[in-house]
Design a protein around this motif. Structure first.
Motif, PDB file in Angstrom:
ATOM      1  N   GLY A  64      22.151 -31.818 113.594  1.00 52.76           N
ATOM      2  CA  GLY A  64      21.814 -33.231 113.479  1.00 52.76           C
ATOM      3  C   GLY A  64      22.917 -34.042 112.825  1.00 52.76           C
ATOM      4  O   GLY A  64      23.173 -35.186 113.206  1.00 52.76           O
ATOM      5  N   VAL A  65      23.606 -33.454 111.847  1.00 47.16           N
ATOM      6  CA  VAL A  65      24.695 -34.147 111.156  1.00 47.16           C
ATOM      7  C   VAL A  65      25.878 -34.348 112.099  1.00 47.16           C
ATOM      8  O   VAL A  65      26.507 -35.421 112.129  1.00 47.16           O
ATOM      9  CB  VAL A  65      25.130 -33.358 109.903  1.00 47.16           C
ATOM     10  CG1 VAL A  65      26.336 -34.034 109.244  1.00 47.16           C
ATOM     11  CG2 VAL A  65      23.974 -33.257 108.918  1.00 47.16           C
ATOM     12  N   GLY A  66      26.202 -33.326 112.893  1.00 54.57           N
ATOM     13  CA  GLY A  66      27.298 -33.445 113.848  1.00 54.57           C
ATOM     14  C   GLY A  66      27.042 -34.539 114.867  1.00 54.57           C
ATOM     15  O   GLY A  66      27.939 -35.344 115.178  1.00 54.57           O
ATOM     16  N   VAL A  67      25.813 -34.610 115.393  1.00 64.30           N
ATOM     17  CA  VAL A  67      25.461 -35.660 116.348  1.00 64.30           C
ATOM     18  C   VAL A  67      25.515 -37.037 115.669  1.00 64.30           C
ATOM     19  O   VAL A  67      26.001 -38.011 116.250  1.00 64.30           O
ATOM     20  CB  VAL A  67      24.061 -35.410 116.953  1.00 64.30           C
ATOM     21  CG1 VAL A  67      23.632 -36.590 117.813  1.00 64.30           C
ATOM     22  CG2 VAL A  67      24.058 -34.128 117.775  1.00 64.30           C
ATOM     23  N   LEU A  68      25.047 -37.099 114.413  1.00 64.82           N
ATOM     24  CA  LEU A  68      25.066 -38.360 113.671  1.00 64.82           C
ATOM     25  C   LEU A  68      26.496 -38.869 113.505  1.00 64.82           C
ATOM     26  O   LEU A  68      26.782 -40.059 113.694  1.00 64.82           O
ATOM     27  CB  LEU A  68      24.402 -38.174 112.307  1.00 64.82           C
ATOM     28  CG  LEU A  68      24.329 -39.409 111.400  1.00 64.82           C
ATOM     29  CD1 LEU A  68      23.498 -40.515 112.055  1.00 64.82           C
ATOM     30  CD2 LEU A  68      23.740 -39.040 110.042  1.00 64.82           C
ATOM     31  N   LEU A  69      27.426 -37.962 113.170  1.00 64.15           N
ATOM     32  CA  LEU A  69      28.823 -38.356 112.996  1.00 64.15           C
ATOM     33  C   LEU A  69      29.442 -38.814 114.317  1.00 64.15           C
ATOM     34  O   LEU A  69      30.209 -39.784 114.349  1.00 64.15           O
ATOM     35  CB  LEU A  69      29.630 -37.192 112.412  1.00 64.15           C
ATOM     36  CG  LEU A  69      29.346 -36.858 110.943  1.00 64.15           C
ATOM     37  CD1 LEU A  69      30.084 -35.596 110.527  1.00 64.15           C
ATOM     38  CD2 LEU A  69      29.745 -38.030 110.037  1.00 64.15           C
ATOM     39  N   SER A  70      29.119 -38.127 115.412  1.00 60.74           N
ATOM     40  CA  SER A  70      29.676 -38.538 116.702  1.00 60.74           C
ATOM     41  C   SER A  70      29.101 -39.890 117.120  1.00 60.74           C
ATOM     42  O   SER A  70      29.805 -40.721 117.719  1.00 60.74           O
ATOM     43  CB  SER A  70      29.409 -37.482 117.782  1.00 60.74           C
ATOM     44  OG  SER A  70      28.035 -37.363 118.059  1.00 60.74           O
ATOM     45  N   MET A  71      27.819 -40.146 116.798  1.00 56.85           N
ATOM     46  CA  MET A  71      27.225 -41.455 117.075  1.00 56.85           C
ATOM     47  C   MET A  71      27.873 -42.533 116.196  1.00 56.85           C
ATOM     48  O   MET A  71      27.989 -43.694 116.592  1.00 56.85           O
ATOM     49  CB  MET A  71      25.719 -41.422 116.832  1.00 56.85           C
ATOM     50  CG  MET A  71      24.941 -40.599 117.843  1.00 56.85           C
ATOM     51  SD  MET A  71      25.029 -41.305 119.505  1.00 56.85           S
ATOM     52  CE  MET A  71      24.132 -40.056 120.430  1.00 56.85           C
ATOM     53  N   ALA A  72      28.291 -42.149 114.994  1.00 55.11           N
ATOM     54  CA  ALA A  72      28.959 -43.105 114.107  1.00 55.11           C
ATOM     55  C   ALA A  72      30.298 -43.547 114.693  1.00 55.11           C
ATOM     56  O   ALA A  72      30.676 -44.721 114.587  1.00 55.11           O
ATOM     57  CB  ALA A  72      29.171 -42.481 112.726  1.00 55.11           C
ATOM     58  N   THR A  73      31.032 -42.620 115.332  1.00 52.99           N
ATOM     59  CA  THR A  73      32.291 -43.020 115.981  1.00 52.99           C
ATOM     60  C   THR A  73      32.005 -43.936 117.165  1.00 52.99           C
ATOM     61  O   THR A  73      32.801 -44.822 117.482  1.00 52.99           O
ATOM     62  CB  THR A  73      33.092 -41.793 116.462  1.00 52.99           C
ATOM     63  OG1 THR A  73      32.353 -41.080 117.462  1.00 52.99           O
ATOM     64  CG2 THR A  73      33.417 -40.870 115.313  1.00 52.99           C
ATOM     65  N   LEU A  74      30.866 -43.735 117.829  1.00 52.74           N
ATOM     66  CA  LEU A  74      30.445 -44.658 118.887  1.00 52.74           C
ATOM     67  C   LEU A  74      30.198 -46.037 118.296  1.00 52.74           C
ATOM     68  O   LEU A  74      30.594 -47.070 118.859  1.00 52.74           O
ATOM     69  CB  LEU A  74      29.174 -44.126 119.552  1.00 52.74           C
ATOM     70  CG  LEU A  74      28.518 -44.985 120.635  1.00 52.74           C
ATOM     71  CD1 LEU A  74      29.410 -45.073 121.858  1.00 52.74           C
ATOM     72  CD2 LEU A  74      27.160 -44.425 121.012  1.00 52.74           C
ATOM     73  N   ALA A  75      29.577 -46.073 117.126  1.00 52.84           N
ATOM     74  CA  ALA A  75      29.243 -47.348 116.489  1.00 52.84           C
ATOM     75  C   ALA A  75      30.473 -48.104 116.010  1.00 52.84           C
ATOM     76  O   ALA A  75      30.487 -49.343 116.004  1.00 52.84           O
ATOM     77  CB  ALA A  75      28.307 -47.089 115.310  1.00 52.84           C
ATOM     78  N   VAL A  76      31.533 -47.377 115.634  1.00 54.18           N
ATOM     79  CA  VAL A  76      32.749 -48.025 115.131  1.00 54.18           C
ATOM     80  C   VAL A  76      33.297 -49.027 116.143  1.00 54.18           C
ATOM     81  O   VAL A  76      33.750 -50.125 115.788  1.00 54.18           O
ATOM     82  CB  VAL A  76      33.817 -46.961 114.790  1.00 54.18           C
ATOM     83  CG1 VAL A  76      35.195 -47.595 114.648  1.00 54.18           C
ATOM     84  CG2 VAL A  76      33.444 -46.251 113.493  1.00 54.18           C
ATOM     85  N   GLY A  77      33.254 -48.641 117.428  1.00 51.57           N
ATOM     86  CA  GLY A  77      33.749 -49.531 118.466  1.00 51.57           C
ATOM     87  C   GLY A  77      32.985 -50.837 118.544  1.00 51.57           C
ATOM     88  O   GLY A  77      33.508 -51.851 119.012  1.00 51.57           O
ATOM     89  N   TYR A  78      31.726 -50.832 118.080  1.00 47.41           N
ATOM     90  CA  TYR A  78      30.912 -52.042 118.095  1.00 47.41           C
ATOM     91  C   TYR A  78      31.092 -52.856 116.825  1.00 47.41           C
ATOM     92  O   TYR A  78      31.037 -54.091 116.857  1.00 47.41           O
ATOM     93  CB  TYR A  78      29.443 -51.676 118.275  1.00 47.41           C
ATOM     94  CG  TYR A  78      29.141 -51.190 119.674  1.00 47.41           C
ATOM     95  CD1 TYR A  78      28.863 -52.087 120.693  1.00 47.41           C
ATOM     96  CD2 TYR A  78      29.177 -49.835 119.978  1.00 47.41           C
ATOM     97  CE1 TYR A  78      28.609 -51.652 121.985  1.00 47.41           C
ATOM     98  CE2 TYR A  78      28.926 -49.388 121.265  1.00 47.41           C
ATOM     99  CZ  TYR A  78      28.645 -50.295 122.258  1.00 47.41           C
ATOM    100  OH  TYR A  78      28.406 -49.860 123.528  1.00 47.41           O
ATOM    101  N   VAL A  79      31.318 -52.182 115.706  1.00 46.97           N
ATOM    102  CA  VAL A  79      31.453 -52.874 114.431  1.00 46.97           C
ATOM    103  C   VAL A  79      32.644 -53.830 114.445  1.00 46.97           C
ATOM    104  O   VAL A  79      32.589 -54.929 113.869  1.00 46.97           O
ATOM    105  CB  VAL A  79      31.583 -51.850 113.285  1.00 46.97           C
ATOM    106  CG1 VAL A  79      31.949 -52.543 111.981  1.00 46.97           C
ATOM    107  CG2 VAL A  79      30.274 -51.078 113.115  1.00 46.97           C
ATOM    108  N   VAL A  80      33.743 -53.446 115.111  1.00 46.28           N
ATOM    109  CA  VAL A  80      34.951 -54.278 115.116  1.00 46.28           C
ATOM    110  C   VAL A  80      34.911 -55.361 116.186  1.00 46.28           C
ATOM    111  O   VAL A  80      35.808 -56.202 116.251  1.00 46.28           O
ATOM    112  CB  VAL A  80      36.225 -53.415 115.306  1.00 46.28           C
ATOM    113  CG1 VAL A  80      36.368 -52.416 114.178  1.00 46.28           C
ATOM    114  CG2 VAL A  80      36.218 -52.714 116.662  1.00 46.28           C
ATOM    115  N   ARG A  81      33.881 -55.363 117.038  1.00 44.21           N
ATOM    116  CA  ARG A  81      33.838 -56.334 118.125  1.00 44.21           C
ATOM    117  C   ARG A  81      33.849 -57.793 117.670  1.00 44.21           C
ATOM    118  O   ARG A  81      34.527 -58.624 118.281  1.00 44.21           O
ATOM    119  CB  ARG A  81      32.618 -56.081 119.010  1.00 44.21           C
ATOM    120  CG  ARG A  81      32.804 -54.928 119.985  1.00 44.21           C
ATOM    121  CD  ARG A  81      31.640 -54.897 120.960  1.00 44.21           C
ATOM    122  NE  ARG A  81      31.823 -53.885 121.974  1.00 44.21           N
ATOM    123  CZ  ARG A  81      31.120 -53.848 123.101  1.00 44.21           C
ATOM    124  NH1 ARG A  81      30.203 -54.762 123.327  1.00 44.21           N
ATOM    125  NH2 ARG A  81      31.326 -52.898 123.993  1.00 44.21           N
TER     126      ARG A  81
END
Length: 436
Positions: free
Chosen positions: A37-54
């Protein structure tokens, strides 16, 4: 077509990265000893980074499109998005270079997020300002129809690779879908290179105004920017569907990966027809009612869809997933380009649209997959928390939409008149330089 193919590329990137985040990136770019679950959470966080800087990218690219042209930004973002997607497929993994791997991944996602932020605003405005007044929503719906095409293309590409033995998938096969973005970039370039700027932009560009489009948008149209950002939160329902639900089903409940990936493929295929039909409906009955139908339907249907995954009943999963995303979310997706863009006058349209949508998408893209994954628990078995999160996003989006003014019957010239206060007109007139 020029707008459609650019959004296809943007959402091809999102769907490829989102699918890879759910299936392989957690195993390739993070320490293998981490709990699943932690590994998936971290990979989803890298997905979110692309949205945070938008939002930052929107502050840069939106005003550039209003000042130098919609086509200029559309070409710039095309190569930025495609180049970053291709580079992700070239990155070394954690096994090869250790902690440098996730750092490089995050850097590329940041660059990609900055580029994406100017793509849709420019493409939607280009379509809107070239359209006749009776078909503006239908014409602009093809921009977001590209979202369905990109999701369909990316997920369909990933299915045969997901069916490979895990050592092959984690070895080289996961890279190929990222590399294939190059084909979409070439197609988009060949279409976009012959575009002409809309007449309204040419007319505005002939007059020098010593007040930037961004300053004008923020100073006089901040309520519309906030409204658009709140409305755009419904995108969280799509992110939960496309990314979180795949991770939830395949990691938490161990459902078959290729079969689960067929759900967004079929939903996206249906959306290709539903999206322009929603645009037609918005031209007939109005932007607000059509948008609200999609918002309420997508939010509410997410609840039984996530529950159906816990049952392992494929008939329910396919039926509810297709209704939720393929029909209801696609209805909202088909009307929002005209609905949001018509909240701004032409001189600040890309600036206001880009900043508003990208703030909303940033929150939805960060909160949707990441918060859903956290709410599902370390074993990714909980569905109620993610479902309630989607309901909350739906409620905010619908409330904001109800405060908007219906613009279906206005011409673009009338929208320019209605959307500018006397104070704004006076400020622009005072800042206008009359040529000798």
């Amino acid at each position: 077509m020029a707008s459609w193919v650019g959004t296809t590329l943007e959402y091809y990137d999102f769907a490829v990265y989102g699918t890879a985040s759910a299936l392989v990136l957690n195993k390739l770019f993070f320490p293998p000893e981490l709990p699943q679950g932690v590994g998936v959470l971290l990979s989803m966080a890298t997905l979110a980074v692309g949205y945070v800087v938008r939002p930052l990218g929107a502050l840069i690219l939106g005003p550039l499109a209003d000042k130098f042209g919609r086509k200029f930004v559309m070409m710039l973002t095309l190569f930025g998005i495609g180049g970053c997607t291709f580079l992700i497929g070239c990155l070394p993994t954690f096994h090869t270079v250790g902690v440098i791997a996730p750092i490089l991944l995050v850097v590329i996602r940041i660059l990609q997020g900055l580029c994406v932020s100017g793509e849709q605003g420019s493409a939607i405005t280009m379509s809107l300002e070239h359209s006749n007044d009776r078909h503006r929503s239908f014409t602009t719906s093809f921009t977001t129809s590209g979202a369905s095409a990109g999701t369909l293309l990316a997920t369909a590409v990933f299915i045969p690779f997901a069916a490979l033995p895990e050592e092959v998938l984690l070895g080289w096969a996961w890279r190929v879908p990222f590399w294939l973005s190059f084909v979409v970039v070439i197609a988009a370039y060949l279409i976009r290179r012959k575009l002409e700027e809309p007449p309204s932009f040419i007319e505005n560009s002939e007059v020098q105004v010593n007040i930037t489009p961004l300053k004008q948008a923020v100073q006089f149209h901040w309520p519309a920017i906030i409204r658009v950002a709140a409305c755009a939160l419904i995108a969280g329902a799509s992110y939960v569907f496309a990314s979180f639900s795949v991770a939830f089903a395949t990691n938490g409940y161990k459902l078959d990966k290729p079969t689960m990936l067929l759900v967004p493929v079929i939903a996206s295929a249906l959306a290709l027809g539903v999206t322009p039909l929603a645009g037609l409906a918005a031209d007939k009955i109005g932007r607000k009612p059509t948008f609200l139908i999609g918002v309420f339907g997508a939010g509410i249907m997410t609840v039984p869809y996530l529950w159906s995954i816990t049952t392992g009943n494929w008939t329910l999963i396919f039926l509810l997933g297709i209704i939720c995303n393929g029909f209801f979310y696609s209805t909202a997706n088909g009307v929002w380009p005209a609905f949001y863009a018509e909240m701004f006058p032409s001189r600040v349209r890309v600036s206001g649209l880009a900043v508003g949508t990208q703030i909303g998408f940033a929150i939805a893209g960060a909160v949707g997959p990441v918060a859903s994954t956290a709410l599902a628990g370390p074993d990714l078995l909980g569905w109620f928390g993610p479902a309630m999160l989607t309901i909350a996003l739906m409620a905010i989006s619908a409330t904001a939409a109800l405060t908007a003014k219906e613009t279906r019957k206005y011409t673009l010239d009338e929208i320019d008149e209605v959307k500018q206060s006397d104070r704004e007109k006076a400020a622009v007139a005072a800042a206008t330089v009359v040529p000798a």
